[in-house]
Design a protein around this motif. Sequence first.
Motif, mmCIF file in Angstrom:
data_model
loop_
_atom_site.group_PDB
_atom_site.id
_atom_site.type_symbol
_atom_site.label_atom_id
_atom_site.label_comp_id
_atom_site.label_asym_id
_atom_site.label_seq_id
_atom_site.Cartn_x
_atom_site.Cartn_y
_atom_site.Cartn_z
ATOM 1 N N CYS A 192 35.516 38.188 46.472
ATOM 2 C CA CYS A 192 34.613 38.092 45.325
ATOM 3 C C CYS A 192 35.248 38.778 44.114
ATOM 4 O O CYS A 192 36.174 39.563 44.259
ATOM 5 C CB CYS A 192 33.278 38.759 45.639
ATOM 6 N N ILE A 193 34.698 38.491 42.934
ATOM 7 C CA ILE A 193 35.153 39.107 41.688
ATOM 8 C C ILE A 193 33.994 39.905 41.113
ATOM 9 O O ILE A 193 32.896 39.384 40.945
ATOM 10 C CB ILE A 193 35.571 38.051 40.660
ATOM 11 N N ALA A 194 34.258 41.174 40.799
ATOM 12 C CA ALA A 194 33.255 42.003 40.129
ATOM 13 C C ALA A 194 33.251 41.656 38.643
ATOM 14 O O ALA A 194 34.225 41.129 38.098
ATOM 15 C CB ALA A 194 33.568 43.480 40.326
ATOM 16 N N ALA A 195 32.149 41.959 37.973
ATOM 17 C CA ALA A 195 32.031 41.684 36.537
ATOM 18 C C ALA A 195 33.060 42.495 35.768
ATOM 19 O O ALA A 195 33.612 43.486 36.260
ATOM 20 C CB ALA A 195 30.623 42.020 36.064
ATOM 21 N N GLU A 196 33.310 42.075 34.563
ATOM 22 C CA GLU A 196 34.294 42.750 33.731
ATOM 23 C C GLU A 196 33.884 44.196 33.501
ATOM 24 O O GLU A 196 32.728 44.495 33.233
ATOM 25 C CB GLU A 196 34.413 42.029 32.393
ATOM 26 N N PHE B 247 37.055 42.205 45.649
ATOM 27 C CA PHE B 247 36.634 42.865 46.882
ATOM 28 C C PHE B 247 36.168 41.808 47.873
ATOM 29 O O PHE B 247 35.949 40.655 47.505
ATOM 30 C CB PHE B 247 35.514 43.880 46.612
ATOM 31 N N THR B 248 36.044 42.186 49.142
ATOM 32 C CA THR B 248 35.537 41.257 50.144
ATOM 33 C C THR B 248 34.065 41.540 50.393
ATOM 34 O O THR B 248 33.617 42.679 50.338
ATOM 35 C CB THR B 248 36.305 41.374 51.473
ATOM 36 N N ASN B 249 33.343 40.459 50.663
ATOM 37 C CA ASN B 249 31.916 40.560 50.910
ATOM 38 C C ASN B 249 31.578 39.663 52.094
ATOM 39 O O ASN B 249 32.175 38.603 52.273
ATOM 40 C CB ASN B 249 31.145 40.122 49.659
ATOM 41 N N ASP B 250 30.624 40.078 52.912
ATOM 42 C CA ASP B 250 30.152 39.253 54.016
ATOM 43 C C ASP B 250 29.153 38.248 53.480
ATOM 44 O O ASP B 250 28.133 38.625 52.905
ATOM 45 C CB ASP B 250 29.490 40.106 55.096
ATOM 46 N N MET B 251 29.438 36.973 53.669
ATOM 47 C CA MET B 251 28.568 35.902 53.193
ATOM 48 C C MET B 251 28.061 35.089 54.376
ATOM 49 O O MET B 251 28.819 34.833 55.319
ATOM 50 C CB MET B 251 29.321 34.985 52.228
#
Length: 176
Positions: free
Chosen positions: A60-64, A76-80
Amino acid sequence: MLKYILLSALFFIIVQTATYDCSNLLMGQYLCPDPSKNQIDHKTQQYVGCDRSGIAKVWCIAAEGIECETTRNNTFTNDMPCKWTNGYHLDTVLLLSVFTGMFGMDRFYLGYYGIGLLKVSTLGGFFIGQLVDIILIALQIVRPADGSHYIIPYYGAVVEIIRSDNETYRVPKDDW
């Protein structure tokens, strides 16, 4: 005046590079999956790495302005949640059910051998069982015996069945 401009620029830089635990970000503060990485399997239309538990690790991409503690950048990685598939195609099962359902071939293909033998011996439950199976398979209520989901050959809406069990019923309260 110059001091004010330098101080505000320094404050902006400090705020902009804040480090966070990205696993606790709220919706709208990140984008999943990262569109720059190819994380969706085009054959199954699910996340790559989807396992039997229905969870896939996705980049995933965090906001600016948000830097993640684990990676020291904005990814970062996220469980989806995902739907685990094991190679059973919905269109194949529907065709088997329509044309050879009276012989139980649809149930044999899905792994329900007992019901398949029952349908063979009763000629598809006197054709009523075949009609019922066509409806149940088309609504995706009957899935493969291994618990996997169907591979659907098109992009679009998928039937999501909401089931009720002992954990989801309404509990009466004293003040009702």
